[in-house]
Design an enzyme around this catalytic site. Structure first.
Site, PDB file in Angstrom:
ATOM      1  N   ASP A 281      50.018  36.466  -0.408  1.00 36.92           N
ATOM      2  CA  ASP A 281      48.954  36.068   0.512  1.00 36.92           C
ATOM      3  C   ASP A 281      47.924  35.269  -0.280  1.00 36.92           C
ATOM      4  O   ASP A 281      47.284  35.795  -1.202  1.00 36.92           O
ATOM      5  CB  ASP A 281      48.296  37.297   1.148  1.00 36.92           C
ATOM      6  CG  ASP A 281      47.184  36.913   2.109  1.00 36.92           C
ATOM      7  OD1 ASP A 281      47.483  36.332   3.166  1.00 36.92           O
ATOM      8  OD2 ASP A 281      46.010  37.189   1.786  1.00 36.92           O
TER       9      ASP A 281
ATOM     10  N   GLU B 241      52.981  32.303   3.416  1.00 34.10           N
ATOM     11  CA  GLU B 241      52.615  31.975   4.794  1.00 34.10           C
ATOM     12  C   GLU B 241      52.306  30.500   4.917  1.00 34.10           C
ATOM     13  O   GLU B 241      51.734  29.889   4.001  1.00 34.10           O
ATOM     14  CB  GLU B 241      51.405  32.797   5.226  1.00 34.10           C
ATOM     15  CG  GLU B 241      51.116  32.708   6.716  1.00 34.10           C
ATOM     16  CD  GLU B 241      50.008  33.665   7.123  1.00 34.10           C
ATOM     17  OE1 GLU B 241      49.891  33.950   8.323  1.00 34.10           O
ATOM     18  OE2 GLU B 241      49.271  34.118   6.245  1.00 34.10           O
TER      19      GLU B 241
ATOM     20  N   CYS C 216      51.911  51.221  10.705  1.00 33.74           N
ATOM     21  CA  CYS C 216      52.380  51.582  12.043  1.00 33.74           C
ATOM     22  C   CYS C 216      52.680  50.383  12.933  1.00 33.74           C
ATOM     23  O   CYS C 216      53.252  50.551  14.010  1.00 33.74           O
ATOM     24  CB  CYS C 216      51.354  52.479  12.737  1.00 33.74           C
ATOM     25  SG  CYS C 216      49.764  51.663  13.057  1.00 33.74           S
TER      26      CYS C 216
ATOM     27  N   ASP D 130      43.972  41.739   2.408  1.00 30.65           N
ATOM     28  CA  ASP D 130      44.869  40.844   1.693  1.00 30.65           C
ATOM     29  C   ASP D 130      46.176  41.536   1.310  1.00 30.65           C
ATOM     30  O   ASP D 130      47.255  40.958   1.442  1.00 30.65           O
ATOM     31  CB  ASP D 130      44.170  40.298   0.444  1.00 30.65           C
ATOM     32  CG  ASP D 130      42.944  39.477   0.785  1.00 30.65           C
ATOM     33  OD1 ASP D 130      42.930  38.868   1.874  1.00 30.65           O
ATOM     34  OD2 ASP D 130      41.996  39.438  -0.024  1.00 30.65           O
TER      35      ASP D 130
END
Length: 418
Positions: free
Chosen positions: A207, A291, A347, A373
């Site tokens: 990231d 990304e 989750c 992050d």
């Protein structure tokens, strides 16, 4: 400048693999940048090549613009090359024959390529070249490296070159450039054998950010060196020295040289730091996932534009991509609108109210304390593995949990115009 194989400047991979190469190596086309040290005679001839190539580029750019404005016709490379051959035969432009003819043709090809990229929407409209900016010319053939020295057409003696002993394959082309600070460099495109790294089974999600240059899914944080920000005070001092000098004077020229060399030093430090970081990531991991950030949109925010430009997100992704291709690693770009920061890695809950100022948040579904992050890096890794495996979608468990929460799928803040 480091010219080792771990610090390449650019790369173009060959489409075919050598039949004689082993399973652990292959031949590709690499482009390396070396420092040149020409003598006075060679500098004069290089200046002629720079000037002639710049003249040809600007002249036929003006002709193309004039032809389209008058009768809406578009001139191509063939028409420009034919006109150039006739132009060299005239007495007024006989000095064009003093330089290598293929270098002039390469300048026309660069102009034609700039036009094609403009119509494809990849670049802006071609602009005229200035003699006050960086100078360059391309020798597309008849280039060789002899005992660490660069042999070029029209040059009586080879040019002394630093690091030329690393060039062992056939040289396809050479691009000579002169920086504003007066240094000469050459970018050689040649055949090179690279060793493919052995698989190690490790994968990492990265990231990219401003506070930390990069945060890995393994918890590693790469500090942002902020070379530009730390040098701003001295840059302002040097800029004031330039502004106080009389325009056109030698003192102003020398002050501009000092300022340019300091800017060059900042750029070299940033480039060295990024190359070492990306090379280590590719060497230590079998799969690298990043990304696809909207860098242009992030730069639209005047508060963050300078910081975003300084960390060079696009350059980091570019280096990771071609180095993975070189050394047989897997590289994955996660889609831009994947909510990596807003999705809880534990989750799968999507926090739609997350803002850019929230560096840590508590998941309302499972109660986990989420580091923004690190959470994004782990989600990027999971998404990248899904793409590599061919799933193409989120895992069933996380998708069902996100649907059960009743919250709409949100996008990452970095994908917006901040």
């Amino acid at each position: 400048m480091n010219n080792s194989y771990d610090n390449p400047i650019s790369a173009t991979e060959a489409c075919a693999t050598s039949a004689s190469a082993t399973l652990c190596s292959r031949f590709i086309l690499k482009s390396y940048r070396f420092r040149l040290y020409p003598n006075a005679e060679q500098r004069e001839l290089l200046a002629k090549h720079f000037g002639c190539c710049r003249f040809v580029y600007n002249r036929y750019l003006a002709e193309r613009k004039a032809a389209y404005e008058t009768d809406k016709t578009s001139l191509g490379y063939c028409a420009n090359a034919h006109s150039l051959a006739l132009l060299k035969k005239t007495e007024e432009f006989a000095w064009l024959g003093e330089v290598y003819s293929h270098a002039l043709q390469a300048s026309l090809k660069n102009l034609d390529s700039a036009y094609q990229k403009f119509f494809k929407g990849q670049n802006k409209f071609p602009r005229f070249h200035s003699k006050h900016d960086k100078q360059s010319c391309t020798f597309p053939d008849n280039v060789s490296v002899i005992e660490g020295r660069l042999k070029l057409p029209k040059f009586k003696k080879p040019i002394r070159m630093r690091g030329g002993v690393h060039v062992v394959g056939k040289v396809h082309s050479a691009t000579i450039s002169q920086t504003i600070t007066g240094k000469y460099f050459v970018s050689l495109l040649f055949d090179c054998e690279v060793e493919i790294y052995e698989p190690n089974g490790k994968s990492i999600g990265i990231d990219l950010g401003i506070k930390d240059l990069a945060v890995g899914s393994n918890g590693e944080r790469i500090a942002n060196p902020k070379f530009l920000e730390r040098s701003e005070k001295h840059l302002k001092h040097l800029q004031r020295q330039v502004s106080r000098k009389t325009k056109g004077s030698n003192n102003r020229r020398r002050a501009r040289g000092v300022l340019s060399r300091f800017h060059e030093r900042i750029a070299n430090r940033r480039s060295d730091y990024i190359h070492k970081f990306t090379t280590r990531m590719v060497r230590e991991n079998q799969a690298v996932c990043v990304e696809d950030l909207n860098v242009k949109g992030m730069e639209s925010n005047h508060c963050l534009a300078k910081s975003v430009s300084s960390v060079s997100f696009g350059e980091i992704v570019r280096q990771l991509e071609y180095k993975c291709r070189w050394y047989g690693r897997s590289f994955v770009k996660v889609e831009r609108f994947y909510p990596s920061s807003k999705t809880c890695h534990e989750c799968g809950h999507v926090n739609s109210g997350l803002t850019l100022a929230d560096r840590e948040w508590v998941c309302p579904s499972c109660g986990a304390v989420v580091d923004r992050d690190l959470n994004a890096a782990r989600n990027i890794l999971d998404r990248g593995i899904e793409i590599l495996s061919g799933c193409g979608t989120q895992s069933d468990v996380k998708r069902k949990r996100a649907e059960a929460s009743g919250l709409p799928e949100s996008v990452k803040h970095e994908a917006h115009v901040l």
